[in-house]
Design a protein around this motif. Structure first.
Motif, PDB file in Angstrom:
ATOM      1  N   ASP A 177       0.815  -1.217   0.000  1.00 29.28           N
ATOM      2  CA  ASP A 177       0.000   0.000   0.000  1.00 29.28           C
ATOM      3  C   ASP A 177       0.849   1.268   0.000  1.00 29.28           C
ATOM      4  OD1 ASP A 177      -2.532  -1.175  -0.056  1.00 29.28           O
ATOM      5  OD2 ASP A 177      -2.518  -1.504   2.107  1.00 29.28           O
ATOM      6  N   SER A 178       2.152   1.117  -0.191  1.00 28.33           N
ATOM      7  CA  SER A 178       3.028   2.287  -0.190  1.00 28.33           C
ATOM      8  C   SER A 178       3.044   2.953  -1.563  1.00 28.33           C
ATOM      9  CB  SER A 178       4.450   1.887   0.203  1.00 28.33           C
ATOM     10  OG  SER A 178       5.002   1.010  -0.760  1.00 28.33           O
ATOM     11  N   ILE A 179       3.544   4.169  -1.579  1.00 28.17           N
ATOM     12  CA  ILE A 179       3.680   4.939  -2.817  1.00 28.17           C
ATOM     13  C   ILE A 179       5.164   5.083  -3.122  1.00 28.17           C
ATOM     14  CG2 ILE A 179       3.484   7.304  -3.729  1.00 28.17           C
ATOM     15  CD1 ILE A 179       0.717   7.437  -2.455  1.00 28.17           C
ATOM     16  N   GLN A 180       5.516   4.989  -4.404  1.00 24.52           N
ATOM     17  CA  GLN A 180       6.906   5.111  -4.815  1.00 24.52           C
ATOM     18  C   GLN A 180       7.176   6.497  -5.391  1.00 24.52           C
ATOM     19  OE1 GLN A 180       8.683   1.436  -6.655  1.00 24.52           O
ATOM     20  NE2 GLN A 180       6.535   0.937  -6.990  1.00 24.52           N
ATOM     21  N   ARG A 181       8.408   6.919  -5.255  1.00 24.50           N
ATOM     22  CA  ARG A 181       8.811   8.221  -5.781  1.00 24.50           C
ATOM     23  C   ARG A 181       8.610   8.259  -7.293  1.00 24.50           C
ATOM     24  NH1 ARG A 181      14.875  10.925  -5.230  1.00 24.50           N
ATOM     25  NH2 ARG A 181      14.370  12.882  -6.319  1.00 24.50           N
ATOM     26  N   GLN A 204       8.349  11.896  -3.212  1.00 24.76           N
ATOM     27  CA  GLN A 204       8.990  10.980  -2.273  1.00 24.76           C
ATOM     28  C   GLN A 204       8.172   9.700  -2.210  1.00 24.76           C
ATOM     29  OE1 GLN A 204       8.401  13.973   0.848  1.00 24.76           O
ATOM     30  NE2 GLN A 204      10.581  13.782   1.367  1.00 24.76           N
ATOM     31  N   GLY A 205       8.805   8.639  -1.729  1.00 21.56           N
ATOM     32  CA  GLY A 205       8.086   7.403  -1.489  1.00 21.56           C
ATOM     33  C   GLY A 205       7.705   7.311  -0.025  1.00 21.56           C
ATOM     34  N   GLY A 206       6.688   6.502   0.271  1.00 20.67           N
ATOM     35  CA  GLY A 206       6.289   6.364   1.668  1.00 20.67           C
ATOM     36  C   GLY A 206       5.212   5.320   1.857  1.00 20.67           C
ATOM     37  N   ALA A 207       5.203   4.724   3.045  1.00 19.29           N
ATOM     38  CA  ALA A 207       4.183   3.747   3.416  1.00 19.29           C
ATOM     39  C   ALA A 207       2.975   4.480   3.983  1.00 19.29           C
ATOM     40  CB  ALA A 207       4.754   2.779   4.446  1.00 19.29           C
ATOM     41  N   PRO A 208       1.834   3.799   4.114  1.00 21.50           N
ATOM     42  CA  PRO A 208       0.646   4.447   4.684  1.00 21.50           C
ATOM     43  C   PRO A 208       0.940   5.082   6.038  1.00 21.50           C
ATOM     44  CG  PRO A 208       0.041   2.356   3.716  1.00 21.50           C
ATOM     45  CD  PRO A 208       1.535   2.422   3.658  1.00 21.50           C
ATOM     46  N   GLY A 209       0.463   6.319   6.206  1.00 19.91           N
ATOM     47  CA  GLY A 209       0.671   7.038   7.455  1.00 19.91           C
ATOM     48  C   GLY A 209       1.864   7.971   7.446  1.00 19.91           C
ATOM     49  N   THR A 210       2.744   7.839   6.456  1.00 19.26           N
ATOM     50  CA  THR A 210       3.919   8.712   6.395  1.00 19.26           C
ATOM     51  C   THR A 210       3.608   9.984   5.613  1.00 19.26           C
ATOM     52  OG1 THR A 210       4.768   7.586   4.418  1.00 19.26           O
ATOM     53  CG2 THR A 210       5.519   6.780   6.555  1.00 19.26           C
ATOM     54  N   SER A 217      -0.797  19.004 -10.320  1.00 19.85           N
ATOM     55  CA  SER A 217      -0.861  19.219 -11.766  1.00 19.85           C
ATOM     56  C   SER A 217      -0.597  20.671 -12.136  1.00 19.85           C
ATOM     57  CB  SER A 217      -2.237  18.785 -12.290  1.00 19.85           C
ATOM     58  OG  SER A 217      -3.275  19.456 -11.586  1.00 19.85           O
ATOM     59  N   SER A 218      -0.789  21.586 -11.153  1.00 17.86           N
ATOM     60  CA  SER A 218      -0.526  23.006 -11.408  1.00 17.86           C
ATOM     61  C   SER A 218       0.938  23.369 -11.152  1.00 17.86           C
ATOM     62  CB  SER A 218      -1.432  23.867 -10.520  1.00 17.86           C
ATOM     63  OG  SER A 218      -1.119  23.668  -9.148  1.00 17.86           O
ATOM     64  N   GLY A 219       1.726  22.403 -10.673  1.00 22.27           N
ATOM     65  CA  GLY A 219       3.132  22.653 -10.391  1.00 22.27           C
ATOM     66  C   GLY A 219       3.422  23.007  -8.946  1.00 22.27           C
ATOM     67  N   GLN A 220       2.392  23.122  -8.128  1.00 20.18           N
ATOM     68  CA  GLN A 220       2.573  23.469  -6.721  1.00 20.18           C
ATOM     69  C   GLN A 220       3.025  22.242  -5.925  1.00 20.18           C
ATOM     70  OE1 GLN A 220      -1.009  24.854  -4.837  1.00 20.18           O
ATOM     71  NE2 GLN A 220       0.011  25.408  -2.916  1.00 20.18           N
ATOM     72  N   ILE A 221       3.959  22.455  -4.985  1.00 19.55           N
ATOM     73  CA  ILE A 221       4.422  21.375  -4.113  1.00 19.55           C
ATOM     74  C   ILE A 221       3.603  21.410  -2.830  1.00 19.55           C
ATOM     75  CG2 ILE A 221       6.370  20.347  -2.887  1.00 19.55           C
ATOM     76  CD1 ILE A 221       6.679  20.312  -5.901  1.00 19.55           C
ATOM     77  N   VAL A 222       2.927  20.306  -2.533  1.00 27.49           N
ATOM     78  CA  VAL A 222       2.105  20.218  -1.322  1.00 27.49           C
ATOM     79  C   VAL A 222       2.541  19.006  -0.512  1.00 27.49           C
ATOM     80  CG1 VAL A 222       0.124  21.377  -2.373  1.00 27.49           C
ATOM     81  CG2 VAL A 222       0.336  18.884  -2.540  1.00 27.49           C
ATOM     82  N   SER A 223       2.225  19.032   0.774  1.00 21.13           N
ATOM     83  CA  SER A 223       2.531  17.912   1.659  1.00 21.13           C
ATOM     84  C   SER A 223       1.255  17.165   1.994  1.00 21.13           C
ATOM     85  CB  SER A 223       3.189  18.408   2.955  1.00 21.13           C
ATOM     86  OG  SER A 223       4.440  18.999   2.690  1.00 21.13           O
ATOM     87  N   GLY A 224       1.385  15.871   2.204  1.00 22.83           N
ATOM     88  CA  GLY A 224       0.213  15.082   2.532  1.00 22.83           C
ATOM     89  C   GLY A 224       0.586  13.758   3.166  1.00 22.83           C
ATOM     90  N   THR A 225      -0.440  13.025   3.578  1.00 20.12           N
ATOM     91  CA  THR A 225      -0.270  11.730   4.237  1.00 20.12           C
ATOM     92  C   THR A 225      -0.679  10.615   3.291  1.00 20.12           C
ATOM     93  OG1 THR A 225      -0.784  12.736   6.382  1.00 20.12           O
ATOM     94  CG2 THR A 225      -0.928  10.339   6.233  1.00 20.12           C
ATOM     95  N   VAL A 226       0.162   9.605   3.172  1.00 20.13           N
ATOM     96  CA  VAL A 226      -0.147   8.458   2.311  1.00 20.13           C
ATOM     97  C   VAL A 226      -1.307   7.678   2.915  1.00 20.13           C
ATOM     98  CG1 VAL A 226       0.715   6.300   1.343  1.00 20.13           C
ATOM     99  CG2 VAL A 226       2.237   8.288   1.520  1.00 20.13           C
ATOM    100  N   LEU A 227      -2.368   7.485   2.122  1.00 22.45           N
ATOM    101  CA  LEU A 227      -3.516   6.701   2.569  1.00 22.45           C
ATOM    102  C   LEU A 227      -3.430   5.262   2.069  1.00 22.45           C
ATOM    103  CD1 LEU A 227      -6.496   9.208   2.102  1.00 22.45           C
ATOM    104  CD2 LEU A 227      -5.162   8.730   4.164  1.00 22.45           C
ATOM    105  N   ASN A 228      -3.069   5.106   0.801  1.00 22.77           N
ATOM    106  CA  ASN A 228      -2.920   3.778   0.212  1.00 22.77           C
ATOM    107  C   ASN A 228      -1.972   3.882  -0.975  1.00 22.77           C
ATOM    108  OD1 ASN A 228      -4.567   4.730  -2.001  1.00 22.77           O
ATOM    109  ND2 ASN A 228      -6.371   4.315  -0.732  1.00 22.77           N
ATOM    110  N   SER A 229      -1.960   2.871  -1.812  1.00 18.46           N
ATOM    111  CA  SER A 229      -0.965   2.803  -2.882  1.00 18.46           C
ATOM    112  C   SER A 229      -1.127   3.848  -3.972  1.00 18.46           C
ATOM    113  CB  SER A 229      -0.996   1.408  -3.524  1.00 18.46           C
ATOM    114  OG  SER A 229      -2.280   1.142  -4.068  1.00 18.46           O
ATOM    115  N   ASN A 230      -2.235   4.598  -3.975  1.00 16.61           N
ATOM    116  CA  ASN A 230      -2.387   5.628  -5.014  1.00 16.61           C
ATOM    117  C   ASN A 230      -3.051   6.912  -4.525  1.00 16.61           C
ATOM    118  OD1 ASN A 230      -5.079   4.903  -4.769  1.00 16.61           O
ATOM    119  ND2 ASN A 230      -5.071   3.634  -6.621  1.00 16.61           N
ATOM    120  N   THR A 231      -3.237   7.063  -3.210  1.00 17.19           N
ATOM    121  CA  THR A 231      -3.943   8.240  -2.698  1.00 17.19           C
ATOM    122  C   THR A 231      -3.145   8.920  -1.591  1.00 17.19           C
ATOM    123  OG1 THR A 231      -6.058   7.137  -3.145  1.00 17.19           O
ATOM    124  CG2 THR A 231      -6.114   9.108  -1.763  1.00 17.19           C
ATOM    125  N   VAL A 232      -3.077  10.258  -1.686  1.00 19.74           N
ATOM    126  CA  VAL A 232      -2.413  11.072  -0.665  1.00 19.74           C
ATOM    127  C   VAL A 232      -3.412  12.109  -0.173  1.00 19.74           C
ATOM    128  CG1 VAL A 232      -0.549  12.697  -0.175  1.00 19.74           C
ATOM    129  CG2 VAL A 232      -0.145  10.770  -1.723  1.00 19.74           C
TER     130      VAL A 232
END
Length: 236
Positions: A177-181, A204-210, A217-232
C-alpha cells in the motif's frame, strides 16, 4: 549528698558514653555485595532481550566492586549509544544512600528464528509463505532489520533482488500500500462539508501514514499523508 570530688568521674563517664553513641554515625557503610550487582544486571538484560522473539542466555562476569558502599537502590543502564550485542558492558549506578557507578561485562545470546529466501526472489515479486524458509540462530549476530516473523514479509513486495538463501530484511521489502517516488497519485483534500480531489506526482516514497511531498498538476508542491498505494491526503 553527691560529693564534689565525684563530678569529674561522672563527666568523664558521660563523655565516653556519648562518644560510643556517636561512633556509628561516622563509621564506614558496609560494602556492596557483588552478587546483588550481578543479579541487577542479569534481570536488566533479560528485560531488554524481551523485545526479541527468542530465548535469552545471559552470563554476567563477576562485578569488580572496589569498596563501594552497600546500595539500597541499584539501577542498571546501557552506556550511551550502545545496543544489545553478544559481548557488552552494562552500567550500574547507586541512587541511594551513597552515589556511585560501576560497569559490568556480560555475554548475551538470543536464540530464535529468522527467515531466508528459499529461491531467487526478483524485485517486484510479492512474497508468499512458500518463498520463505525459517532458520534458527543467535539473533544478535544478525544485522538490523531482519524479519523474525513471516507476517512481516508475506504480502509485501520485494524492492530488490533477494538471492536464494539470503536473509530477508525489512529494508528489502515494500508495503503493497506504499507509494513510490515519481508515481502518479490521486490527491484528496477534505474540509467541513467538501472533498476536493486532484492528481499529482509523488516527490517521495512512503508507506501508509507517512508524510510525503506531491507536485500537483498546477506545479505546486504540497505535503500530505499516504492513505494507500495511489492516494495522498493533502493538508489544508
Amino acid at each position: 549528698m553527691l560529693k564534689f570530688s565525684a563530678i569529674p568521674t561522672l563527666l568523664a563517664a558521660g563523655l565516653l558514653a556519648g562518644a560510643a553513641c556517636a561512633a556509628p554515625a561516622g563509621a564506614a557503610l558496609p560494602a556492596q555485595d557483588p552478587a546483588q550487582v550481578a543479579d541487577v544486571v542479569e534481570r536488566f538484560l533479560a528485560g531488554q532481550a524481551g523485545s526479541y522473539p527468542g530465548a535469552a542466555h545471559i552470563i554476567v562476569e563477576a562485578p569488580r566492586i572496589d569498596r563501594q558502599a552497600a546500595c539500597d537502590q541499584l539501577q542498571a543502564f546501557l552506556p550511551s549509544g550502545q545496543r544489545l550485542r553478544s559481548r557488552m558492558t552494562v552500567g550500574v549506578r547507586c541512587m541511594a544512600p551513597e552515589a556511585w557507578t560501576s560497569y559490568v561485562q556480560a555475554n548475551l545470546s538470543i536464540q530464535g528464528f529468522y527467515y531466508v529466501a528459499n529461491h531467487n526472489i526478483q524485485a517486484g515479486d510479492t512474497l508468499t509463505l512458500s518463498d520463505l524458509t525459517g532458520r534458527e540462530g543467535d539473533l544478535l549476530r544478525l544485522n538490523g532489520g531482519v524479519v523474525f516473523d513471516p507476517s512481516q514479509a508475506i504480502g509485501y513486495i520485494a524492492a530488490q533482488r533477494i538471492p536464494a538463501g539470503g536473509i530477508v530484511k525489512s529494508s528489502a521489502l515494500r508495503n503493497p500500500d506504499s507509494i513510490q517516488r515519481g508515481q502518479k497519485v490521486r490527491t484528496e483534500a477534505r474540509g467541513p462539508g467538501f472533498v476536493a480531489t486532484g492528481e499529482g506526482q509523488a516527490m517521495q516514497g512512503g508507506a501508509p501514514g507517512t508524510q510525503i511531498q506531491v507536485k500537483s498538476s498546477s506545479g505546486q508542491i504540497v505535503s500530505g499523508t499516504v492513505l494507500n498505494s495511489n492516494t495522498v491526503q493533502v493538508m489544508m
